[in-house]
Motif scaffolding. Sequence first.
Motif, short mmCIF file in Angstrom:
data_model
loop_
_atom_site.label_atom_id
_atom_site.label_comp_id
_atom_site.label_asym_id
_atom_site.label_seq_id
_atom_site.Cartn_x
_atom_site.Cartn_y
_atom_site.Cartn_z
N VAL A 48 0.84 -1.20 0.00
CA VAL A 48 0.00 0.00 0.00
C VAL A 48 0.87 1.25 0.00
O VAL A 48 0.68 2.17 -0.80
CB VAL A 48 -0.93 -0.01 1.22
CG1 VAL A 48 -1.66 1.31 1.33
CG2 VAL A 48 -1.92 -1.13 1.12
N ALA A 49 1.85 1.25 0.89
CA ALA A 49 2.67 2.46 1.01
C ALA A 49 3.41 2.72 -0.28
O ALA A 49 3.44 3.85 -0.78
CB ALA A 49 3.64 2.29 2.17
N SER A 50 4.00 1.69 -0.85
CA SER A 50 4.82 1.98 -2.02
C SER A 50 3.96 2.32 -3.22
O SER A 50 4.33 3.19 -4.01
CB SER A 50 5.77 0.83 -2.32
OG SER A 50 5.15 -0.38 -2.08
N VAL A 51 2.82 1.68 -3.34
CA VAL A 51 1.94 2.05 -4.45
C VAL A 51 1.54 3.51 -4.32
O VAL A 51 1.56 4.26 -5.30
CB VAL A 51 0.69 1.14 -4.47
CG1 VAL A 51 -0.36 1.72 -5.38
CG2 VAL A 51 1.06 -0.24 -4.94
N ALA A 52 1.20 3.91 -3.11
CA ALA A 52 0.78 5.30 -2.92
C ALA A 52 1.91 6.25 -3.28
O ALA A 52 1.69 7.26 -3.95
CB ALA A 52 0.34 5.51 -1.48
N LEU A 53 3.10 5.94 -2.85
CA LEU A 53 4.22 6.84 -3.12
C LEU A 53 4.49 6.94 -4.62
O LEU A 53 4.59 8.03 -5.18
CB LEU A 53 5.47 6.36 -2.38
CG LEU A 53 6.71 7.19 -2.64
CD1 LEU A 53 6.51 8.60 -2.13
CD2 LEU A 53 7.93 6.60 -1.98
#
Lengths: 131, 187, 107, 275, 92, 81, 487, 496
Positions: free
Chosen positions: H87-92
Motif C-alpha cells: 500500500v505504502a509503495s503504491v501510494a508513493l
Amino acid sequence: MSELIPTIIAKYNYWIYITLMMIGLYAMIAKNNLVKKIVGMNIFQTAIILYYVSIGVKKGATIPISTGGHGAAHEAVHAADYLNPLPHVLMLTAIVVGVATLGVALALCLRIYSRYNTLEEDEILAQIRKK
Amino acid sequence: MLNKNEEKNLHNNQPETAPKNQSSFYFFPFLITFIVMFGIWMLLSGKFDPFHLSLGFISCAIVAFLSSDLLFPSPILKGKLTVFLRWLCYLPWLTIELYKANIHLVYLSLHPRMMDLIDPRIIKFKSTLDSELGLVTFANSITLTPGTITVNVSSDGDFKVHAIDKACADSLPGEMEIKIAKVFRKV
Amino acid sequence: MDIFVCILLFSGLFFLTAGSIGILRFPDFYSRLHPAGKLDTLGTLLAMLGLALFNLHHFSLGALLTSLKIMLIIIFVFVASPTATHAIVDAGVRAGLAPWTKGEKRR
Amino acid sequence: MKIIGLIITIITGAFLVYAAIDFPAWSDPNSPASTYLSPYFIENSMKDTSVPNYVTSLLADYRGFDTMFETTVIFTAGLVCFILLRISGGKEPETSHYRHVLTGVTVTLKKGHKIPESEDFERIDDLWTPPDLIIKTSCRLMIPFIQLFGLYVIAHGHSSPGGGFQGGVILGASIILLAISHDLRTALEKMREKVVAILCPIGVSIYAGTGTLCLLLGVNFLDYSALASVLHVDPIAARSHGIFMVEIGVGIAVMTTMIWIYNNISSAGKYNQGL
Amino acid sequence: MDNIFLYSSLYLAFLMVLSLYRAIAGPTVLDRMIGVNAIGSKTTVMLILIGLLYHRVDMFVDICLAYAMLNFIAVLAASRYFHKRKGLSDEI
Amino acid sequence: MFWQIDLAILTLVVVTAVASIMVKDLLGAAILFGAYSFLMCLLWSIMGAVDVAFTEASVGAGVSSVFFVAAVFRTSRRTKD
Amino acid sequence: METITSIKPLLAVLVSLLVTPMLVSSRNPNVREGWTFVAAIIKLAIVASMVPAILQGTEIVYTVAEVFPGVAIKFKVDAFGMLFALVSSSLWIVTTIYSIGYMRGLNEHSQTRYFCFFAIALSATVGVAFSANLFTLYLFYEMLSFATYPLVAHHQDREARSSGRKYLLYIVGASIGLVLPAMMICYNLTGTLEFSKQGIFTGTEPNATMLVLLLMLVLGFAKAGIMPFHSWLPAAMVAPTPVSALLHAVAVVKVGAFSVLRVLTGVFGIDLLARLNLGTVICYIAAFTVITASLIALSQDGLKRRLAFSTIGQLSYIVLGVALLSPKGMIGGMTHIAMHAFGKITLFFCAGAIFVATGKKNISEMVGIGRRMPITMVAFFIGSLSVIGLPPTGGFFSKWYLVQGTIQADQWPMLVVLLSSSLLNAAYFFPIVYKAFFCTPEEAMFENRIEEAPIWCVVPLVVTAAGSIALFFYPTLFLKLAELATR
Amino acid sequence: MSQQYPAILVIVPLLSAFAISIAGWVNKRLCFPIIVTALSVVVYASIGLLLTVLEKGVVIYHLGGWPPPVGIAYYVDHLNGLVLVVVASVALLNVIAAKKSIEQEFPDKAAPFYTLYILMVTGLLGIVVTGDAFNLYVLLEIAALTGYGLLAMGEERAQLSSLNYLYMGTIGACFYLLGVGYLYIVTGSLNMMDIARLLPPLYQSKAVLAAFIICMVGVWLKMAFFPLHSWLPNAYTHATSAASSLIAPLVTKVMVYVMIRLILTIFTPEFAFATMALNNVVVWLAVIAIVMGAILALAERNLKKMLTFIIVAEVGYMVGGAWLGNRAGMTGAILHIVNDALMTLCVFLVVGNIVYKVKGYAFEDLQGLFRKMPFTMGAFVVGAMSIIGVPPTCGFFSKWYLILGALQAGHYGFVAALIFSSLVSVVLFFRIFEICYYEPFSDHHGHDHPPEPMDEAPLLMVVPLLIVAVILILVGLYTGDIVNHIIKFAIPEGLV
C-alpha cells in the motif's frame, strides 16, 4: 406459540431495528430519486445505531455518568448500576460518520442536478444514453 | 423570481439597521455581552471551581467577541437597561393574556361544530411603534395571544395579521400596543 | 407540593392535547397554526414549570440550577415558538396559499 | 426494480430475524456485552481518568484513536463538499446587483463596472429577498446564547452529556442560524471561508497533535498520562486534561466543518445568497 | 410520582401520534411542518419527564435545550425554503 | 429504560420512517426525516444513551435536516416516488 | 552423469535480449544490423564453446531463482538441447544476412522493430533449448509466442492482422489452455517439474490421467503443428520471408517439436510411455498429420503455403520418430530437427528471393523461373532433396534413421506412412523445380536473362544449400549429439 | 523509534494531510513536497515494520497505552506487514507519477486533492494495520469518503457513478458494522484477537453465523465481488487518472485483505471453512465473477472501462482463492493481493500517461501509441503480460498458486475459469496492442501517414511507471522468497 410471544416481546427492539433497516434498504434499492435514496441510507444507518444502543441497555441501570461527580473518585462503583457505555461511544462515531456521508452525498446530488437538471435516476440515465 | 410590484413593495419595507460593519469593535457592547453571558454561564455550569470559571471566562470572551454586535447592533446603549426592565414587567401580563387566549382556542378546538364558529381572515393595520424590538415584541405577542398570528411586519409598522374569527380581529391593535409602546418609549 | 406539580403538569398536558386535536381538526393551514403555535407553547410552558417545581423537591444548589435551566428552556421556547410560527405562516403566504374562509370545505 | 428490491429486502430481513433469535434478551443485565468488557470501563473510568462521564472517557481516552479518525471523517466530508461544489473564484458573473439600503432600489451593473465603496450600497444576488424582520431580530438575540451553550457543552463534556461533537455542532448551528435568518453573506462576514478552511484542519491537528506530543514524550500515541510532565499534574489529572484538549480540537473541527458543508451546499458553491 | 410521569410520557406519545397524523397526511408541506413542530414541542417535555424518571434530570436538561434549539433551526430552515422559492409549480 | 415508552416510540419511529420514504415531495421527505431523527433522539434518551441522544439531536436531527433542506433548495422538490 | 555449473547458458540466452536496447537506440540501420551480427556471433560462440563439454557427456547447469518449492528457473544444457541451440543460433547469422537483403530490397517499414523482436525470439528459442524443467520451458515458450506475434503481423494490413490473431489464438490458447493446467496437474501430482530420463511420474497414477496429460501436453505445444492445431502455420506465412524462414522453419516450429520431445522424454520418460503403450497414440496422431499435411500441400498454389504444409508434415516426423520409442527412431527424430532446418530454410530463402526479385508468390506464376534465377532454383532443388530425404543431402540420414526406427519398433504401418509421405514430398516439390527449368519457351513467363535477387539474399541461400549437402558428408556432430541424447 | 512504527505509519500521513490542507491556503507549492516526504516516511516505516516482523514476529502496539481488550491495539504480523509495504509503495509511486496530471486537470484544487489522497492512504494503511474490529469500520469510512470525493472529481458522469458507489459503499460498511455488532452482542469484545479467543464455544450460535455472513457481504460489496460489482466499472472509469490509479490498485485489494483477515483471524479457518460449508457456493460465485468480468471486459471499446472489468475478474480470483480453503489457495490469494495491486497500478498509470498526452482512452484514441510513447507502452506490455499471466511477470505466479489450490481442492471449475480469463485477457490486450502498435490502416487511404514523432509523457510520469514495470518482473522472480519467508507465516498452521 407459548414461547413465541415472550421471544417477540423480549426482543422487540431487535425486530424493530430489522424493520427499520429493511425500510431503508428497500428505499435504497427501489427508489428512483437520488435524494430519496439518501433518506433511505440514513434510515438504514440509524437502524444500526438503534441496534447497538439496544445492546447497551441493561435492566435497572442508570445513564452512564457517575452520580458521584468529580470529587468522589474512590467510592466503590457497581458496574451493574450503569448502562454499558461502549455501544454509546461506538454509535457517536457512527452518527458522525452518517452525517459526513450525508454531506458528501448531498454535494454529489447537487453536482448531478446542475448537470442533468433532474434527480430521477432513470431520467439521468436516459439523458446519458441519448448522448 | 419576484413579482415586480411585490419586489418594490418589499424593498421599501426594509429595516435600516441591518448589521453592518462587522469589523468595527465597540467596547461597551462587548463588556455588557460578556457580563450577561457570564451570568448565563454560571447558571448553566453550576460549577464554581477556578477551572470551570476560567473556562467560562474564556468562553464568554469568545462569544462576546464574536457576537456582541448581534446583541447590540448599535453602540449606543443609553436606556437599554430600562427598556429591558420594563420588558420584564410586561411579561407577566403577556402570560396571563396567553392563558386567556388559549382558553378560547381550546374551546374552539374541542367544540364539535368548530367549523361554524371560526371565520378566518387576514387584516391589516398600522402600528405606531417605531423601534425594531418593539415591533418584534408586538408581533410575537400577537402571535401568542387571542386567535391571531402575525403574517408580516414591515419596519414601518405595517402589520398583516391572520385572525381566527371576527372578535379576535377586532381586538387589534388594542391594549397590547399601548403596553408595548410604554415599554419601548424613549427614556 | 406534589399536587401543585400535578395540576401544572396536567393542565399542560391538557393544553397540549387540545393543541393536537386542534391541529387535526382545523380546516386549513393558517387556522391550524393557531393551536400549534399557541396551545403547544402554553402546554409546554406549564408542564415544564411543573417539572421544574418538582425538581426542587430535594432542595440543593444543583437542583435549583437545574430548575433554572428548565426555566431557561421555557424562555427559549417562549421566544422561539412564535418566531417559528411566524416563519411558517410567512412561508405559507409566500407559497401563495389562500386562507380558508367560512363555508369552504376542509382542506 | 421494486419487486427485486422487495425480494432482497425480505430475504435479508428474514435472515436477520433468524439470527436475532439467538440474541440475549433485550436489556438483559447478564448478556456478554454487559458483563465482559463494560464493567471495566465503568469501574475504572474514575480511577484512570477522573472523568465522571464514562462515555467521554471512553470516547476520548480508551478509544481515543477511533474518535480521532471520526473527527477526520468529518473533516474529510467538509473537504469533499468543498472540492466538489466550490466554484473557484476569479470568474466574475455577467451582472452584479447592488441595493441602496435606504431606498431599497436595486442597481444592476454589467460586468466590469463597480460601485464606489460606500455605506449605502450592499451587494446582493439575483435571488435576493429581504430578510424577515421578526425572524432576523429574534435570531439575532438568540445566537449569542446558542453559542454560549455550545461552548458550555464542550467545556462540560466531562461531567454531563455532551462534549466536543455536540458542542461543536451547536456552535456551527449558531452560525448556520445566522445564515438562515439573515443571509449567507452576513454569516460569511462572521466566519470567512479561509478561516473556516484553516480552522478545520487545525482542529483535527489539535487532536492528533496531542497524541503526537504524547508520542514524542516517550510513551505510546494518545497516552495522555505523558502530559503530566508538561502540565505539572498527576497522571490521572493529566488524562483528564488531555481529554479536554482533545475535546476542544474536536469542537473546532466539527463546528467549522458544519459551517463549511452548509455554506457549500446551500449556495451550491457560489457563496452568494444562501438558503 | 414516577408512575404519573411514566403515564404522562405515554400520554405524550399518544399525542405525538395525533401530531404525526398531520405530519404524514399533509396535505401541504407546511402542514407537515406544523406537525413536526408540534411533535418537537411535545418531545421537549418528554425529555424532561424521562430525566425525572431516571432521577438524573440535570443530565437531560442540556439535551432538552439543544433539542429545542435545533428543532427551531430546522423548522426555520424549512420555512426559509419558501422565502426564496415561492411556491413553485409542484405540490406545496 | 422504560419499555412502555420505548415500545410506543419505536412504533412511531417505524411509521415516520415509512412516511418519509413514501411521501412524494422531497421537502416533505426532508421534514419527515427530521421528525424521524428527533424521535430517534427521544428513543435513545429513553434507553439511557444520553450522549447518543445529544449527538443525534444536534447532528442527526438538527444539522442533517438543515443540510437536506439546503440541498432540496438548491435542486428540486420533484420526485416521482 | 557429470554436471558443471556455469553461467554460460544464461549468457547465451541473454545475449540477444540485452542487445535489444542497442537496436532500439541506434538510429543508423548499419549500426543496428552491426549489433545484430555481433549478438548473433557472440551467441553462436557461447553455444559452440559448450559443445566440447557436452560431447564428453557432461551437463551444464545454472539455476537463476527458485520460484516455487521444487521449481526453479533453471538452465540445463544437454546433448539434445545443444543440438537444437546450435542449429538455431548458427542459422540466425545466416538469416540476419538474408534479412538485410530482403528487408532493404523490399524497402520494408519498421525494420528496427523487426530486428528487435527477432533478437528476442532467438533468446527465447535458446532458452527453450536450454531449459531444465517444464516451467522454464513454458516461460520461454510463452516469451517466444509473444515475441513472434509482431513479426507475423509485420505488414500491418488486414490480412496480416487477422493472421496474427489466428497465430496468437492457436499458440497462446493452446499453451495457456492446455499446457498450463497440465503442468499444474503434474506439479500437483509429483511436486516437481524437473526433466529427467526416467520421467517425473512414479507410474502409479491412473492411466486415464496419464493419457489426458499426455494429450494436453503434446497438443498444447501447438507450435509443433500437430493436427488439429496446425492451421496457424499457413496463416503465419504472411510474415516477411526471413521470419517464415527462420521462425517457421527453424525456431518456432522446432521449439514446438522440441518441447513435445522434451515432454515425451523428460516428463513421461520413454519407459513409462512404453509401459503404458502411450507412444502409439502419439504415433498415430503424428502419422495422420504427416499424410494429411502432405496431401494438402499438393493442392497449394502459393509457394510459401505449400512450404508451410510441408513443414507441418515434416514436424510430425520428428514427433513420430520419438513416439516410436526406439533408439534409432529417436536419433532420427532429433537429427531431423537439424536436417530439416537446413533444408527448409533454404527453400524459404529461395521463395523470398523469388519474391524480392520478381514479386511472384504463386507456383503457377513461376514457370521458367530457373532461367532467370538459376542459382536460387538450384538451391531450391537441393533444399527439396533434403526435405524429401534423398542423398546427397543431410535429410537422407534423418529419414534413414526414422525408417530404421520403425523397423526397430515393429511399427510397420509407420514405415508405410514414412515412405508414402516421402513420395508425396517428392510429388509436391519436383514439379516446381521441373517447371522452373524444363519448359518450352512459350510457357516461360520470364525473359531469358539472368537477374538474381540482391547479393545479400543470394549468399545465405547458397550457404544453407551448401550446408545441406555438407551435412550429408559430415553428419557426425549432430548424430553424436542425438546419440548422446538417447542414451 | 522503531517500536513506534505502527503509530508513525498512520500519524505521519494524517498530520501531513492537515498540513497540506493548510498549506493549500498559504502556499500551494508546499503541498507536493509535503506529501512526498510523508509517503516516503510511511514507506520507510512500513518496510521497517516488515523487517521487524520477519525478525521478531508479531508486533503489537497499544494505542493510548491501554492493553488490548480495553483499548485499541495494532497488530502487525506477516500478512499485514506485506500488504502495508504494498500500500505504502503504491501510494508513493502513484503520487509522484500523478503530479503532472493533477496539475493539468485541476490546477486550483491540487491542495484539497492531495489532502484527500493522503487521507485515503491513511485510511487504507489503518485498515491494514488495525487489530480492532470497530476501528476498522471508522478507517473504512475514511477510505470510502475520500474515495467518493476523489472519484467524483472526474468528468461528467463521475458524480453519478460516485454517488452509486456511495450508496453501495455505505451499505457495505453498514453491513460490516452490523456484523461487528453481532459479534459484540455475543462476545462483548471488539478486539479481533479477543473475539477470536471468545468465539470457539459459540460456533453453533446463529448470531455468529449471521455475523460472519453479514461481514462477508459487507466486505464483498466494498470489493465489488460478483453479484455486487455493479458500482465499480463506472466509478473507476470516469474518475480522473490520478484518483483511479490510486483507488483501483488499492481499495479492492485492501478489502480482500480485510476478508482474509476476517477468515483467518477473527473467525479462524476452521469455522469459516468447516463449520460454515459455504466454500463451494463462494467459489462458484468467484467463478461466475471471473467469467462475467472477462466477458464484460470483452464487450468494452474503452481501455479504462475494460481494465475495470478486469478488476472485477481479479477480485473473483482472490475471493475464490481465499475460499478454496487450503494453503495453496490462500497463498495464491495473498500473493495476488500484492501482484494485482502492482499490476493494476502499472496499467492505470499507463492510462494516466495516455490521458495526459492524448486526452482520451477510447480504443480509437490509441492508434500509433507505441511509436509515440514507447516507454509507456513498454510498461503497458509488462503490465498486460502480468495480467495475462506470462511467466517472468508476477501475475503468473499467483495464478499458479491459485490453480494449484483449486486442483488440490478438486475445484476444476475454478481452474477452468482462471484459464478462461487468461485467454480472454490475451484477446483483450492483444486487441489493444494491435491498435496502438500499428499505424492506422493504410489500405483505405492509400497514402502513407508520416510516422508521428515520439511524444512521451514527462519524465516524472514515466520513471515511476518503469519502476513499477521492473518491480512486476522482480516480484515475479522473487516469488519464492516472498512465499517462503512471509506468506508461509501469514497463514495459520491449521490450514493445510
